[in-house]
Design a protein around this motif. Structure first.
Motif, PDB file in Angstrom:
ATOM      1  N   VAL A  18       0.866  -1.174   0.000  1.00 45.38           N
ATOM      2  CA  VAL A  18       0.000   0.000   0.000  1.00 45.38           C
ATOM      3  C   VAL A  18       0.904   1.225   0.000  1.00 45.38           C
ATOM      4  CG1 VAL A  18      -1.764   1.287   1.260  1.00 45.38           C
ATOM      5  CG2 VAL A  18      -1.801  -1.219   1.286  1.00 45.38           C
ATOM      6  N   LYS A  19       0.940   1.925  -1.132  1.00 46.12           N
ATOM      7  CA  LYS A  19       1.761   3.133  -1.234  1.00 46.12           C
ATOM      8  C   LYS A  19       1.036   4.154  -2.101  1.00 46.12           C
ATOM      9  CE  LYS A  19       6.324   2.564  -1.579  1.00 46.12           C
ATOM     10  NZ  LYS A  19       7.597   2.140  -2.184  1.00 46.12           N
ATOM     11  N   TYR A  20       0.846   5.339  -1.572  1.00 46.82           N
ATOM     12  CA  TYR A  20       0.266   6.437  -2.338  1.00 46.82           C
ATOM     13  C   TYR A  20       0.346   7.716  -1.514  1.00 46.82           C
ATOM     14  CZ  TYR A  20      -3.903   6.249   0.579  1.00 46.82           C
ATOM     15  OH  TYR A  20      -4.761   6.285   1.644  1.00 46.82           O
ATOM     16  N   SER A  36     -10.294  10.726  -6.970  1.00 46.14           N
ATOM     17  CA  SER A  36      -9.801  10.402  -8.305  1.00 46.14           C
ATOM     18  C   SER A  36      -8.336  10.030  -8.195  1.00 46.14           C
ATOM     19  CB  SER A  36      -9.983  11.590  -9.248  1.00 46.14           C
ATOM     20  OG  SER A  36      -9.226  12.699  -8.790  1.00 46.14           O
ATOM     21  N   VAL A  37      -7.857   9.282  -9.182  1.00 47.02           N
ATOM     22  CA  VAL A  37      -6.458   8.870  -9.218  1.00 47.02           C
ATOM     23  C   VAL A  37      -5.765   9.659 -10.324  1.00 47.02           C
ATOM     24  CG1 VAL A  37      -4.847   6.957  -9.522  1.00 47.02           C
ATOM     25  CG2 VAL A  37      -7.052   6.559  -8.409  1.00 47.02           C
ATOM     26  N   ALA A  38      -4.751  10.441  -9.947  1.00 45.39           N
ATOM     27  CA  ALA A  38      -4.015  11.248 -10.916  1.00 45.39           C
ATOM     28  C   ALA A  38      -3.001  10.413 -11.694  1.00 45.39           C
ATOM     29  CB  ALA A  38      -3.313  12.410 -10.212  1.00 45.39           C
ATOM     30  N   ASN A  39      -2.302   9.519 -10.997  1.00 44.76           N
ATOM     31  CA  ASN A  39      -1.332   8.651 -11.661  1.00 44.76           C
ATOM     32  C   ASN A  39      -1.052   7.426 -10.811  1.00 44.76           C
ATOM     33  OD1 ASN A  39       0.162  10.364  -9.778  1.00 44.76           O
ATOM     34  ND2 ASN A  39       1.997   9.499 -10.668  1.00 44.76           N
ATOM     35  N   ILE A  76      -5.593  11.219  -5.530  1.00 42.24           N
ATOM     36  CA  ILE A  76      -4.614  10.190  -5.182  1.00 42.24           C
ATOM     37  C   ILE A  76      -3.487  10.233  -6.210  1.00 42.24           C
ATOM     38  CG2 ILE A  76      -4.263   7.710  -4.846  1.00 42.24           C
ATOM     39  CD1 ILE A  76      -7.457   7.679  -4.430  1.00 42.24           C
ATOM     40  N   ARG A  77      -2.266  10.347  -5.727  1.00 40.76           N
ATOM     41  CA  ARG A  77      -1.100  10.411  -6.614  1.00 40.76           C
ATOM     42  C   ARG A  77      -0.123   9.299  -6.264  1.00 40.76           C
ATOM     43  NH1 ARG A  77       2.122  14.066  -5.443  1.00 40.76           N
ATOM     44  NH2 ARG A  77       1.256  14.872  -3.535  1.00 40.76           N
ATOM     45  N   ASP A  78       0.691   8.947  -7.247  1.00 42.37           N
ATOM     46  CA  ASP A  78       1.775   7.977  -7.043  1.00 42.37           C
ATOM     47  C   ASP A  78       1.263   6.678  -6.417  1.00 42.37           C
ATOM     48  OD1 ASP A  78       3.451   9.992  -8.021  1.00 42.37           O
ATOM     49  OD2 ASP A  78       3.806  10.774  -6.025  1.00 42.37           O
ATOM     50  N   LEU A  79       0.107   6.234  -6.878  1.00 46.02           N
ATOM     51  CA  LEU A  79      -0.506   5.001  -6.390  1.00 46.02           C
ATOM     52  C   LEU A  79       0.275   3.807  -6.934  1.00 46.02           C
ATOM     53  CD1 LEU A  79      -2.912   3.464  -5.059  1.00 46.02           C
ATOM     54  CD2 LEU A  79      -4.103   3.730  -7.250  1.00 46.02           C
ATOM     55  N   VAL A  80       0.785   2.981  -6.041  1.00 49.10           N
ATOM     56  CA  VAL A  80       1.536   1.785  -6.451  1.00 49.10           C
ATOM     57  C   VAL A  80       0.586   0.600  -6.459  1.00 49.10           C
ATOM     58  CG1 VAL A  80       3.402   0.206  -5.846  1.00 49.10           C
ATOM     59  CG2 VAL A  80       3.734   2.670  -5.588  1.00 49.10           C
TER      60      VAL A  80
END
Length: 108
Positions: A18-20, A36-39, A76-80
């Motif tokens: 879990v990383k974001y 929303s998920v940016a990337n 949400i950014r940098d979602l792994v």
């Protein structure tokens, strides 16, 4: 405000990654949490997993913020997305813990 969640437990059995980072602001004109998920990483991650992570993160924000009367827009950014060690429930659990800690810090 910004919430950064980085939790990893990779095992030979079911685990989680879990990383974001999430940026969020209260939105006084609405009574809901939107997310929303940016990337995300990797770029070719399974879209279904990206959506599941978004839904469970949004649910966690809703669970923590709604009782406080705080609607929000969450980016949400940098979602792994780790296709093997993915757990949507881990996204929710660690989001709730991180958000509650962040709100407690900011009100102290």
């Amino acid at each position: 405000m910004q919430l950064t969640v980085r939790k990893m437990m990779q095992t030979s059995g079911p685990g989680y990654v879990v990383k974001y980072t999430a940026d969020f602001d209260a939105v006084p004109s609405t009574d809901a949490v939107t997310a929303s998920v940016a990337n995300w990483m990797p770029d070719d991650a399974e879209p279904t997993l990206v959506e599941l992570a978004r839904e469970f993160i949004a649910d966690a924000f809703t669970q923590v913020l709604n009782p406080r009367g705080l609607p929000a827009t969450v980016v949400i950014r940098d979602l792994v997305i780790h296709d093997v060690d993915f757990s949507e429930y881990a996204f929710k659990r660690f989001t709730i813990a991180g958000l509650e800690a962040l709100l407690a810090e900011s009100s102290a």
